[in-house]
Design a protein around this motif. Structure first.
Motif, PDB file in Angstrom:
ATOM      1  N   MET A 180       0.843  -1.202   0.000  1.00  0.00           N
ATOM      2  CA  MET A 180       0.000   0.000   0.000  1.00  0.00           C
ATOM      3  C   MET A 180       0.882   1.257   0.000  1.00  0.00           C
ATOM      4  SD  MET A 180      -3.203  -0.852   0.027  1.00  0.00           S
ATOM      5  CE  MET A 180      -4.052   0.577   0.702  1.00  0.00           C
ATOM      6  N   PRO A 181       0.563   2.250  -0.803  1.00  0.00           N
ATOM      7  CA  PRO A 181       1.380   3.467  -0.830  1.00  0.00           C
ATOM      8  C   PRO A 181       1.173   4.326   0.412  1.00  0.00           C
ATOM      9  CG  PRO A 181      -0.518   3.703  -2.279  1.00  0.00           C
ATOM     10  CD  PRO A 181      -0.518   2.280  -1.803  1.00  0.00           C
ATOM     11  N   THR A 182       2.185   5.109   0.726  1.00  0.00           N
ATOM     12  CA  THR A 182       2.091   6.068   1.821  1.00  0.00           C
ATOM     13  C   THR A 182       1.348   7.316   1.337  1.00  0.00           C
ATOM     14  OG1 THR A 182       4.167   7.128   1.222  1.00  0.00           O
ATOM     15  CG2 THR A 182       4.282   5.269   2.778  1.00  0.00           C
ATOM     16  N   LEU A 183       1.058   8.225   2.267  1.00  0.00           N
ATOM     17  CA  LEU A 183       0.451   9.506   1.917  1.00  0.00           C
ATOM     18  C   LEU A 183       1.274  10.201   0.837  1.00  0.00           C
ATOM     19  CD1 LEU A 183      -1.187  12.156   2.254  1.00  0.00           C
ATOM     20  CD2 LEU A 183       0.180  12.604   4.319  1.00  0.00           C
ATOM     21  N   PHE A 184       2.574  10.318   1.059  1.00  0.00           N
ATOM     22  CA  PHE A 184       3.443  10.974   0.085  1.00  0.00           C
ATOM     23  C   PHE A 184       3.346  10.303  -1.276  1.00  0.00           C
ATOM     24  CE2 PHE A 184       7.648  10.119  -1.901  1.00  0.00           C
ATOM     25  CZ  PHE A 184       7.742  11.291  -2.633  1.00  0.00           C
ATOM     26  N   GLU A 185       3.412   8.988  -1.307  1.00  0.00           N
ATOM     27  CA  GLU A 185       3.400   8.271  -2.578  1.00  0.00           C
ATOM     28  C   GLU A 185       2.085   8.448  -3.319  1.00  0.00           C
ATOM     29  OE1 GLU A 185       6.518   4.658  -1.525  1.00  0.00           O
ATOM     30  OE2 GLU A 185       4.434   4.555  -0.820  1.00  0.00           O
ATOM     31  N   LYS A 186       0.983   8.543  -2.569  1.00  0.00           N
ATOM     32  CA  LYS A 186      -0.314   8.766  -3.221  1.00  0.00           C
ATOM     33  C   LYS A 186      -0.337  10.115  -3.929  1.00  0.00           C
ATOM     34  CE  LYS A 186      -2.996   5.868  -0.023  1.00  0.00           C
ATOM     35  NZ  LYS A 186      -4.018   5.835   1.052  1.00  0.00           N
TER      36      LYS A 186
ATOM     37  N   TRP B 143     -10.230  13.330   0.113  1.00  0.00           N
ATOM     38  CA  TRP B 143      -9.122  13.641   1.011  1.00  0.00           C
ATOM     39  C   TRP B 143      -8.967  12.611   2.126  1.00  0.00           C
ATOM     40  CZ3 TRP B 143     -10.791  19.463   1.523  1.00  0.00           C
ATOM     41  CH2 TRP B 143     -10.449  20.136   0.340  1.00  0.00           C
ATOM     42  N   ARG B 144     -10.059  12.007   2.521  1.00  0.00           N
ATOM     43  CA  ARG B 144      -9.971  11.011   3.601  1.00  0.00           C
ATOM     44  C   ARG B 144      -9.123   9.799   3.187  1.00  0.00           C
ATOM     45  NH1 ARG B 144     -13.222  12.442   7.754  1.00  0.00           N
ATOM     46  NH2 ARG B 144     -15.021  13.791   7.273  1.00  0.00           N
ATOM     47  N   GLU B 145      -8.941   9.626   1.891  1.00  0.00           N
ATOM     48  CA  GLU B 145      -8.109   8.518   1.400  1.00  0.00           C
ATOM     49  C   GLU B 145      -6.629   8.869   1.418  1.00  0.00           C
ATOM     50  OE1 GLU B 145      -9.496   5.554   0.794  1.00  0.00           O
ATOM     51  OE2 GLU B 145     -11.324   6.581   1.496  1.00  0.00           O
ATOM     52  N   LEU B 146      -6.318  10.127   1.693  1.00  0.00           N
ATOM     53  CA  LEU B 146      -4.921  10.564   1.712  1.00  0.00           C
ATOM     54  C   LEU B 146      -4.309  10.250   3.075  1.00  0.00           C
ATOM     55  CD1 LEU B 146      -5.215  13.993  -0.128  1.00  0.00           C
ATOM     56  CD2 LEU B 146      -4.322  11.833  -1.035  1.00  0.00           C
ATOM     57  N   LYS B 147      -3.942   9.024   3.254  1.00  0.00           N
ATOM     58  CA  LYS B 147      -3.351   8.586   4.518  1.00  0.00           C
ATOM     59  C   LYS B 147      -2.486   7.367   4.248  1.00  0.00           C
ATOM     60  CE  LYS B 147      -7.499   5.867   5.517  1.00  0.00           C
ATOM     61  NZ  LYS B 147      -8.591   5.600   6.477  1.00  0.00           N
ATOM     62  N   THR B 148      -1.570   7.140   5.155  1.00  0.00           N
ATOM     63  CA  THR B 148      -0.748   5.934   5.112  1.00  0.00           C
ATOM     64  C   THR B 148      -1.447   4.879   5.946  1.00  0.00           C
ATOM     65  OG1 THR B 148       1.270   7.237   4.859  1.00  0.00           O
ATOM     66  CG2 THR B 148       1.517   4.964   5.653  1.00  0.00           C
ATOM     67  N   ASP B 149      -1.869   3.823   5.331  1.00  0.00           N
ATOM     68  CA  ASP B 149      -2.677   2.818   6.029  1.00  0.00           C
ATOM     69  C   ASP B 149      -1.856   1.908   6.935  1.00  0.00           C
ATOM     70  OD1 ASP B 149      -5.223   3.520   4.817  1.00  0.00           O
ATOM     71  OD2 ASP B 149      -4.360   2.773   2.964  1.00  0.00           O
ATOM     72  N   ASP B 150      -0.600   1.720   6.613  1.00  0.00           N
ATOM     73  CA  ASP B 150       0.230   0.776   7.368  1.00  0.00           C
ATOM     74  C   ASP B 150       1.619   1.378   7.537  1.00  0.00           C
ATOM     75  OD1 ASP B 150       1.694  -1.312   8.390  1.00  0.00           O
ATOM     76  OD2 ASP B 150       0.926  -2.815   6.991  1.00  0.00           O
ATOM     77  N   SER B 151       2.021   1.628   8.778  1.00  0.00           N
ATOM     78  CA  SER B 151       3.312   2.269   9.028  1.00  0.00           C
ATOM     79  C   SER B 151       4.489   1.421   8.564  1.00  0.00           C
ATOM     80  CB  SER B 151       3.464   2.597  10.515  1.00  0.00           C
ATOM     81  OG  SER B 151       3.406   1.423  11.301  1.00  0.00           O
ATOM     82  N   SER B 152       4.271   0.148   8.331  1.00  0.00           N
ATOM     83  CA  SER B 152       5.356  -0.701   7.853  1.00  0.00           C
ATOM     84  C   SER B 152       5.751  -0.357   6.421  1.00  0.00           C
ATOM     85  CB  SER B 152       4.953  -2.181   7.939  1.00  0.00           C
ATOM     86  OG  SER B 152       3.926  -2.485   7.003  1.00  0.00           O
ATOM     87  N   GLU B 153       4.926   0.457   5.746  1.00  0.00           N
ATOM     88  CA  GLU B 153       5.221   0.820   4.363  1.00  0.00           C
ATOM     89  C   GLU B 153       6.299   1.903   4.259  1.00  0.00           C
ATOM     90  OE1 GLU B 153       4.064  -0.741   1.756  1.00  0.00           O
ATOM     91  OE2 GLU B 153       2.869  -2.063   3.030  1.00  0.00           O
ATOM     92  N   PHE B 154       6.612   2.571   5.375  1.00  0.00           N
ATOM     93  CA  PHE B 154       7.663   3.587   5.330  1.00  0.00           C
ATOM     94  C   PHE B 154       9.026   2.919   5.120  1.00  0.00           C
ATOM     95  CE2 PHE B 154       4.499   5.807   8.092  1.00  0.00           C
ATOM     96  CZ  PHE B 154       4.280   6.909   7.283  1.00  0.00           C
ATOM     97  N   ASP B 155       9.895   3.597   4.393  1.00  0.00           N
ATOM     98  CA  ASP B 155      11.257   3.100   4.237  1.00  0.00           C
ATOM     99  C   ASP B 155      12.006   3.130   5.566  1.00  0.00           C
ATOM    100  OD1 ASP B 155      11.276   2.649   1.363  1.00  0.00           O
ATOM    101  OD2 ASP B 155      11.151   4.824   1.167  1.00  0.00           O
ATOM    102  N   ARG B 156      11.577   4.028   6.446  1.00  0.00           N
ATOM    103  CA  ARG B 156      12.228   4.177   7.755  1.00  0.00           C
ATOM    104  C   ARG B 156      11.186   4.703   8.731  1.00  0.00           C
ATOM    105  NH1 ARG B 156      16.533   8.981   8.541  1.00  0.00           N
ATOM    106  NH2 ARG B 156      16.743   8.983  10.818  1.00  0.00           N
ATOM    107  N   LEU B 157      11.272   4.269   9.965  1.00  0.00           N
ATOM    108  CA  LEU B 157      10.300   4.679  10.977  1.00  0.00           C
ATOM    109  C   LEU B 157      11.029   5.109  12.247  1.00  0.00           C
ATOM    110  CD1 LEU B 157       7.297   4.886  11.835  1.00  0.00           C
ATOM    111  CD2 LEU B 157       7.472   2.522  12.646  1.00  0.00           C
ATOM    112  N   GLU B 158      10.665   6.271  12.780  1.00  0.00           N
ATOM    113  CA  GLU B 158      11.205   6.780  14.044  1.00  0.00           C
ATOM    114  C   GLU B 158      10.039   7.074  14.982  1.00  0.00           C
ATOM    115  OE1 GLU B 158      14.340   7.070  14.862  1.00  0.00           O
ATOM    116  OE2 GLU B 158      15.374   6.861  12.918  1.00  0.00           O
ATOM    117  N   THR B 159      10.301   7.063  16.286  1.00  0.00           N
ATOM    118  CA  THR B 159       9.261   7.328  17.273  1.00  0.00           C
ATOM    119  C   THR B 159       9.742   8.363  18.292  1.00  0.00           C
ATOM    120  OG1 THR B 159      10.005   5.530  18.717  1.00  0.00           O
ATOM    121  CG2 THR B 159       8.329   4.995  17.054  1.00  0.00           C
ATOM    122  N   LEU B 160       8.782   9.009  18.926  1.00  0.00           N
ATOM    123  CA  LEU B 160       9.084   9.974  19.977  1.00  0.00           C
ATOM    124  C   LEU B 160       7.969   9.939  21.013  1.00  0.00           C
ATOM    125  CD1 LEU B 160      11.102  12.332  20.749  1.00  0.00           C
ATOM    126  CD2 LEU B 160       9.389  13.880  19.779  1.00  0.00           C
ATOM    127  N   ASP B 161       8.346   9.894  22.291  1.00  0.00           N
ATOM    128  CA  ASP B 161       7.390   9.928  23.391  1.00  0.00           C
ATOM    129  C   ASP B 161       7.214  11.374  23.831  1.00  0.00           C
ATOM    130  OD1 ASP B 161       5.870   9.692  25.659  1.00  0.00           O
ATOM    131  OD2 ASP B 161       7.301   8.455  26.785  1.00  0.00           O
TER     132      ASP B 161
END
Length: 461
Positions: free
Chosen positions: A1-7, A263-281
């Motif tokens: 599935m494409p990310t927001l950017f890719e869409k 516009w509601r379709e403009l979202k990344t459905d699965d975070s695993s689709e990112f080439d890289r993932l970072e987190t912040l608390d």
């Protein structure tokens, strides 16, 4: 599935170029007085018209005087403003000029007027065009030769498709911790080049809870970690912003409802689709302040400056007149600047005014508030915010970029130190030899009253 950017990217590809790269269709082209003169000269030299003048929007912001003085056409600023006016008249482009109620910083008026919408491609001859990505648009800065290309063709040649970086931020923000503190913490974690080669998408519970003003601040500073752009998926908060008030270029009624479904379709459905993932608390964050000459050189306001890790950080400490172990809290400042495309919206001014309260700017400190647009200025005056600032000893300015880049006379003297709500603490950014520290509007206002950097949480009952 494409990310927001890719869409968004995929829907704007005109062609893959034989020489490499991609030709993208551009939905909105924003221009201002500084990066356009050569572009228009190029059009004139080759006898080319502007391809889609109705999709180009011009304003004056970088070099306009914000202290109320008249435009002097013998100055560089006056010549730039006059040139933009002539060029817009010749090529049929809409201009929000000096004195126009729609005038302001290009990245403030775009959303405010309804020019910025989800799913669009937006470019401007300014690096902080990434701001508009807060709406789920793909927005980035371009150079002067590219400005000419977009004017002539309504397309842009991109050398390659960026990779995707997801940044998940979760948790409720502590008191007096703002979106500005969040993005400084992100850049601090990833580094000044941590986003190079990527388009960043911010998501998570912290981001979902942010108003559009906070999301705009986040997207705005994406460029400061080297990212090509920053994006946030549009949602009900986005749609409510687009629908509210008088946004003359925004869709309305049935057209808006139909677009919202898309516009509601403009979202990344699965975070695993990112080439890289970072987190912040976000729950662990404190008010942030930069100590060095990039936004990555940041500490908690009550934290000692760490030991320099390389020659660049050693140079930054020397330039800033600081040393390892110094704590920013308590460090005197000469100037406080509240403004810029990062933090000059009405919500930012409200945050600052709450910190000011009945206080007064400390002796020897110059404090200035520069609204991001004439409309923000008028709204702040209607709410009485200007009276709070004036009574406290702040200067109340007209809309413009002002001291963010020290281009229009609002500058620091050599070795003067500022608490600034802008986006870049580079050497000489606010004037030759200037020392700039980035903070949130709340921290800036509290610092102006104290005369030195102060934790804004200390004034909360």
């Amino acid at each position: 599935m494409p990310t927001l950017f890719e869409k968004v990217w995929n829907s704007h590809v005109v062609a893959d170029l034989p020489s490499g790269g991609t030709l993208l269709y551009i939905d909105r082209h924003l221009i201002h007085e500084v990066t356009t003169p050569q572009a228009f000269d190029g059009l004139r030299e080759h006898g080319r018209p502007v391809r889609r003048p109705e999709l180009t929007f011009a304003t004056v912001d970088h070099n306009v005087p914000t202290d109320g003085r008249a435009i002097d056409e013998s100055t560089v600023a006056g010549q730039q403003l006059a040139a933009l006016k002539r060029n817009c008249e010749e090529f049929g482009i809409r201009l929000f000029g000096y004195g126009d109620q729609r005038q302001g910083i290009v990245h403030v008026i775009g959303p405010q007027l309804g020019i910025t919408l989800p799913g669009l491609t937006i470019v401007c001859g300014d690096s902080h065009t990434s701001t508009h990505g807060a709406f789920g648009a793909l927005a980035f800065g371009i150079g002067t030769s590219e400005v000419e290309h977009v004017l002539a063709t309504q397309t842009l040649r991109s050398p390659g498709k960026p990779k995707t970086l997801g940044i998940q931020i979760d948790g409720e923000l502590p008191v007096c911790v703002t979106p500005k503190d969040v993005i400084l913490a992100v850049i601090r974690k990833l580094g000044a080049g941590g986003g190079t080669g990527y388009v960043v998408e911010y998501f998570g519970s912290t981001v979902r809870a942010m108003p559009m003003s906070g999301r705009l601040t986040m997207a705005n500073m994406s460029i400061e970690m080297g990212a090509r752009a920053g994006m946030i998926a549009p949602d009900d908060i986005t749609f409510a912003y687009i629908a509210e008030g008088d946004r003359p270029f925004a869709p309305k009624g049935e057209e808006l409802e139909q677009l919202k479904a898309q516009w509601r379709e403009l979202k990344t459905d699965d975070s695993s689709e990112f080439d890289r993932l970072e987190t912040l608390d976000a729950t662990q964050l404190k008010p942030q302040v930069t100590w060095g000459t990039t936004p990555a050189m940041t500490v908690d306001i009550d934290q000692p400056i760490p030991a320099p890790r390389d020659a660049g950080e050693e140079r930054a400490l020397k330039y800033m007149g600081l040393k390892q172990g110094d704590v920013m809290q308590g460090l005197p400042v000469n100037t406080v600047f509240i403004g810029s495309c990062t933090n000059s919206r009405i919500e930012d001014l409200r945050d600052a005014a709450r910190q000011v309260g009945n206080g007064h700017v400390a002796a020897g400190v110059r404090a200035m508030v520069v609204p991001g647009s004439d409309a923000v200025k008028q709204q702040a005056e209607a709410e009485g915010l200007d009276q709070i600032f004036r009574a406290a000893g702040f200067e109340w300015h007209r809309a413009g970029c002002s001291m963010c880049l020290g281009m229009n006379g609002d500058i620091l003297r050599p070795l003067e130190r500022s608490a600034s709500t802008s986006n870049r603490p580079y050497e000489g950014r606010q004037g030759p030899g200037s020392r700039t520290h980035l903070v949130s509007p709340a921290t800036a206002a509290a610092t102006a009253i104290a005369g030195h950097f102060v934790d804004p949480r200390s004034s909360q009952g």
